[in-house]
Design an enzyme around this catalytic site. Structure first.
Site, PDB file in Angstrom:
ATOM      1  N   LYS A   4      -1.925   0.335  -3.623  1.00  0.00           N
ATOM      2  CA  LYS A   4      -1.433   1.975  -3.399  1.00  0.00           C
ATOM      3  C   LYS A   4      -0.664   1.942  -2.011  1.00  0.00           C
ATOM      4  CE  LYS A   4      -6.220   1.781  -2.476  1.00  0.00           C
ATOM      5  NZ  LYS A   4      -7.472   1.723  -3.247  1.00  0.00           N
ATOM      6  N   LYS A  49       0.659  -8.116  -5.931  1.00  0.00           N
ATOM      7  CA  LYS A  49      -0.279  -7.302  -6.560  1.00  0.00           C
ATOM      8  C   LYS A  49       0.133  -5.756  -6.557  1.00  0.00           C
ATOM      9  CE  LYS A  49      -2.913  -6.101  -2.533  1.00  0.00           C
ATOM     10  NZ  LYS A  49      -3.911  -6.163  -1.566  1.00  0.00           N
ATOM     11  N   LYS A  56      -0.545  -6.955   7.160  1.00  0.00           N
ATOM     12  CA  LYS A  56      -0.418  -5.387   7.514  1.00  0.00           C
ATOM     13  C   LYS A  56       0.004  -4.982   8.920  1.00  0.00           C
ATOM     14  CE  LYS A  56      -3.772  -3.240   4.394  1.00  0.00           C
ATOM     15  NZ  LYS A  56      -5.376  -2.848   4.241  1.00  0.00           N
TER      16      LYS A  56
HETATM   17  P1  TYM Z   1      -9.389  -1.593  -1.846  1.00  0.00           P
HETATM   18  O1  TYM Z   1      -9.653   0.044  -1.695  1.00  0.00           O
HETATM   19  O2  TYM Z   1      -7.837  -2.099  -1.524  1.00  0.00           O
HETATM   20  O3  TYM Z   1      -9.569  -1.962  -3.332  1.00  0.00           O
HETATM   21  C1  TYM Z   1     -10.812  -1.604  -4.158  1.00  0.00           C
HETATM   22  C2  TYM Z   1     -11.085  -2.603  -5.049  1.00  0.00           C
HETATM   23  O4  TYM Z   1      -9.973  -2.807  -5.996  1.00  0.00           O
HETATM   24  C3  TYM Z   1      -9.708  -4.237  -6.005  1.00  0.00           C
HETATM   25  N1  TYM Z   1      -8.113  -4.239  -6.073  1.00  0.00           N
HETATM   26  C4  TYM Z   1      -7.450  -4.910  -7.245  1.00  0.00           C
HETATM   27  N2  TYM Z   1      -8.077  -5.699  -8.310  1.00  0.00           N
HETATM   28  C5  TYM Z   1      -7.387  -6.357  -9.128  1.00  0.00           C
HETATM   29  N3  TYM Z   1      -5.919  -6.133  -9.046  1.00  0.00           N
HETATM   30  C6  TYM Z   1      -5.209  -5.406  -8.108  1.00  0.00           C
HETATM   31  N4  TYM Z   1      -4.036  -5.301  -7.961  1.00  0.00           N
HETATM   32  C7  TYM Z   1      -6.188  -4.992  -7.128  1.00  0.00           C
HETATM   33  N5  TYM Z   1      -5.990  -3.840  -6.044  1.00  0.00           N
HETATM   34  C8  TYM Z   1      -7.354  -3.596  -5.539  1.00  0.00           C
HETATM   35  C9  TYM Z   1     -10.028  -4.837  -4.650  1.00  0.00           C
HETATM   36  O5  TYM Z   1     -10.050  -6.026  -4.789  1.00  0.00           O
HETATM   37  C10 TYM Z   1     -11.248  -4.016  -4.628  1.00  0.00           C
HETATM   38  O6  TYM Z   1     -12.535  -4.863  -4.972  1.00  0.00           O
HETATM   39  N6  TYM Z   1     -11.492  -3.806   1.887  1.00  0.00           N
HETATM   40  C11 TYM Z   1     -11.747  -3.280   0.692  1.00  0.00           C
HETATM   41  C12 TYM Z   1     -12.754  -2.194   0.871  1.00  0.00           C
HETATM   42  C13 TYM Z   1     -14.003  -2.641   1.379  1.00  0.00           C
HETATM   43  C14 TYM Z   1     -14.962  -3.403   0.556  1.00  0.00           C
HETATM   44  C15 TYM Z   1     -16.363  -3.276   1.357  1.00  0.00           C
HETATM   45  C16 TYM Z   1     -15.143  -4.077  -0.470  1.00  0.00           C
HETATM   46  C17 TYM Z   1     -14.639  -2.288   2.415  1.00  0.00           C
HETATM   47  N7  TYM Z   1     -15.770  -2.575   2.429  1.00  0.00           N
HETATM   48  C18 TYM Z   1     -17.344  -3.853   1.256  1.00  0.00           C
HETATM   49  C19 TYM Z   1     -16.459  -4.860  -0.927  1.00  0.00           C
HETATM   50  C20 TYM Z   1     -17.390  -4.689  -0.023  1.00  0.00           C
HETATM   51  C21 TYM Z   1     -10.252  -2.723   0.054  1.00  0.00           C
HETATM   52  O7  TYM Z   1      -9.385  -2.115   0.996  1.00  0.00           O
HETATM   53  O8  TYM Z   1     -10.558  -2.337  -0.945  1.00  0.00           O
END
Ligand code: TYM
Length: 327
Positions: A195, A192, A111
């Protein structure tokens, strides 16, 4: 009951990767575990987002999560910024983490690449994520594959904190779905589904109408050899479709592969399976959207429950490092 915490950024419109990688597990965990799920609006501030968009996407994400099957009677759904201990705990953990380990985070590297100026919040993002997790004494953290490194950091910070200050924090474990942990972009199967990457044809929103899903799957990038085989390295596009079909129909991708001779029928059945998978969710979404007051009530109740747990853990941690009780 094991304690579970996970989080999602407020993009508003969840995609199939979010759903298969994380949200489906969140829904399933409600039956067996004590679940806390956070819409992490503070994390969204690390990239440019308009204030009005952040507000509306936070609410829209809550509606989508409820439509996906989160039940406020069986889980605690809350907005991160409404529980102030997240930022307070993040500070205690920032004083535990090192520049070196944060600099090694691949999501930070991706990023921050090619940016003239990089915000400090983007750098410390994984520490805030660790605070989210550790505040709830969570034992299990259901996430997609892309969160592996952040989860390992959260574990390391908990262990380091405990070694220095005593057994204060629970060391969490990440859990990943067997299939669907890494859903790939349909147009760029080497990356992957995401969004933050602009790939309208490569990303399926959980709210896409059936004809859009059908079109996107039909135009998905495959390869030229024409053989249906599950081989994520050698045939990432075909394997991604097989995973989508498998996970939507509750089978194993290599077993599904044996049923097909050509890409056309594979694509047709994959589109159909994804449409059916999302149909009940889309129906619930339509009825939830008609009741805007409902979400505000759910989030207020969720924040109150989250504050109780987070407040207690924070006080324990603050006292362990030598901070005075609030006056
Ligand atoms: P975020 O908002 O990008 O995504 C939310 C969840 O979706 C999963 N995910 C995917 N799984 C499979 N294939 C994909 N292409 C894909 N894209 C997204 C992510 O692995 C995630 O589980 N940093 C985290 C948010 C966060 C978080 C936390 C997660 C903040 N605090 C504490 C767990 C615990 C994030 O940006 O997820």
């Amino acid at each position: 009951m094991p304690r579970v915490l996970s989080g999602i950024q407020p993009s508003g419109d969840l995609h199939l990767g979010n759903y298969l990688g994380a949200i489906r597990s969140w829904v399933a965990n409600q039956d067996t575990d004590d679940c806390f799920y956070a819409i992490v609006d503070l994390h969204a501030l690390t990239l440019d987002i308009e204030p009005g968009d952040l507000r509306s996407r936070t609410a829209a994400t809550a509606v989508s999560l409820l439509a996906a099957g989160l039940d406020p009677e069986r889980c605690t759904l809350f907005v991160q910024s409404q529980v102030h201990e997240h930022t307070e705990m993040a500070w205690l953990l920032e004083c535990t983490a090192t520049m070196g380990e944060l600099g090694r985070m691949t999501q930070f590297k991706d990023k921050s690449e090619r940016r003239a100026s990089v915000r400090v919040g983007l750098f410390t993002y994984p520490v805030l994520q660790a605070a989210d997790i550790l505040l709830y004494d969570s034992e299990l953290v259901p996430v997609g594959d892309d969160q592996r490194q952040h989860l390992e950091l959260a574990r390391q910070l908990a262990v380091r904190f405990n070694n220095r200050f005593g057994p204060v924090l629970v060391v969490p474990e990440a859990t990943f779905p067997v299939v669907g942990a890494r859903v790939m972009d349909l147009q760029h199967p080497g990356q992957k589904m995401s969004k933050s990457v602009h790939s309208p044809l490569g990303t399926i929103s959980i709210l896409d109408p059936p004809q859009d899903i059908e079109r996107k799957v039909r135009r998905a990038v495959t390869d030229n050899d024409g053989e249906v085989r599950y081989d994520p390295r050698g045939k990432p596009g075909v394997s991604n479709l097989l995973e989508l079909l498998a996970v939507s129909t509750g089978q194993a991708p290599d077993v599904v592969a044996d049923l097909y001779e050509g890409y056309g029928p594979l694509k047709a059945d994959t589109a159909e399976a994804v449409i059916e998978l999302l149909r009940p969710l889309q129906r619930r979404h339509a009825s939830l959207s008609a009741d805007p007051g409902l979400v505000a009530g759910v989030l207020a109740g969720g924040a109150a429950k989250a504050r109780q747990v987070a407040g207690e853990t924070y006080r324990r941690a603050a006292s362990a490092v030598g901070l005075l009780e609030p006056g």
